[in-house]
Design an enzyme around this catalytic site. Sequence first.
Site, PDB file in Angstrom:
ATOM      1  N   HIS A 164      -8.832  -1.856   1.518  1.00 23.23           N
ATOM      2  CA  HIS A 164      -7.924  -2.181   0.414  1.00 23.23           C
ATOM      3  C   HIS A 164      -8.734  -2.802  -0.732  1.00 23.23           C
ATOM      4  O   HIS A 164      -9.707  -3.509  -0.480  1.00 23.23           O
ATOM      5  CB  HIS A 164      -6.850  -3.151   0.904  1.00 23.23           C
ATOM      6  CG  HIS A 164      -5.772  -3.383  -0.101  1.00 23.23           C
ATOM      7  ND1 HIS A 164      -5.925  -4.242  -1.160  1.00 23.23           N
ATOM      8  CD2 HIS A 164      -4.547  -2.823  -0.238  1.00 23.23           C
ATOM      9  CE1 HIS A 164      -4.822  -4.211  -1.899  1.00 23.23           C
ATOM     10  NE2 HIS A 164      -3.970  -3.364  -1.351  1.00 23.23           N
ATOM     11  N   GLU A 168      -4.849   4.387  -4.417  1.00 16.42           N
ATOM     12  CA  GLU A 168      -4.381   3.127  -4.981  1.00 16.42           C
ATOM     13  C   GLU A 168      -5.226   2.759  -6.193  1.00 16.42           C
ATOM     14  O   GLU A 168      -6.225   2.026  -6.064  1.00 16.42           O
ATOM     15  CB  GLU A 168      -4.493   2.013  -3.937  1.00 16.42           C
ATOM     16  CG  GLU A 168      -3.519   2.138  -2.796  1.00 16.42           C
ATOM     17  CD  GLU A 168      -2.962   0.786  -2.397  1.00 16.42           C
ATOM     18  OE1 GLU A 168      -1.746   0.660  -2.326  1.00 16.42           O
ATOM     19  OE2 GLU A 168      -3.741  -0.154  -2.187  1.00 16.42           O
TER      20      GLU A 168
END
Length: 252
Positions: free
Chosen positions: A93, A167
Amino acid sequence: MKPLIIANWKMNPQTLVEAKKLFNLVKRGTRDVDNVGVVICPPFVYLSNIQHLKSNIQVGAQNCFWEEKGAFTGEISAPMLKNLGAEYVIIGHSDRRKYFDESDEMINKKLKAALKAGLKPILCVGETEKERKNNKTNQVIRRQLVRNLRGIENWKLKIENLAIAYEPVWAIGTGNPCRVEDASRAFVFIQNVLAKIYNSKITARVRIIYGGSVNSQNAAGYIKKAKMHGLLVGGASLDPKEFVKIIKSCEV
Ligand code: PGA
């Protein structure tokens, strides 16, 4: 592919009581949902308790370490997560790349450990605002995919366990979501890069999802127009009503 809506609670909420309440509200709100898969990724410390609140919702972690056991103070291994009942794990992430200096090489090792343990990793890739302005989006996505997936080219049997989350860093937590057209373009680009690493038949088994300022107003567009296979939801997943709305808007 049945859309998969994944909640990334990040370092929230602050108590176990709140965590259970949030989970139960989502569980109640999604009782009659069956053509959308739901995954909740709470902080490590709540995983076990939430796992025991049996439901159709699957549970995932937000990170794992690459070694299986040993003197690595403070770390959690992939087999430990699997043993606890976690099904998924978010890897790479941008919060981790940014605040914990996770390199592509570290992410590659984590990905291998997760697949080996039988977890379903959700690998996050995406460009920063600066990279986007310099028209480097595709270059960054390609570089991250190639480096993060290095050495897993032959792990064809497990590859359907893998999900790639596009993302864009500039869209995360900013309230500035990626346009559906741009997400769709990234989706196709990721498929093309994967097809070069694997082949198009294997690539078709890899889930490609979107994350970054997803809310109940924009969620359906990514699933229904851009044909993404799922969503990774941060902020909005902490509001049970909003998260349930997101899930329901993605029903097909
Ligand atoms: P956001 O976060 O939905 O709050 O933008 C997404 C993520 O970090 O995965």
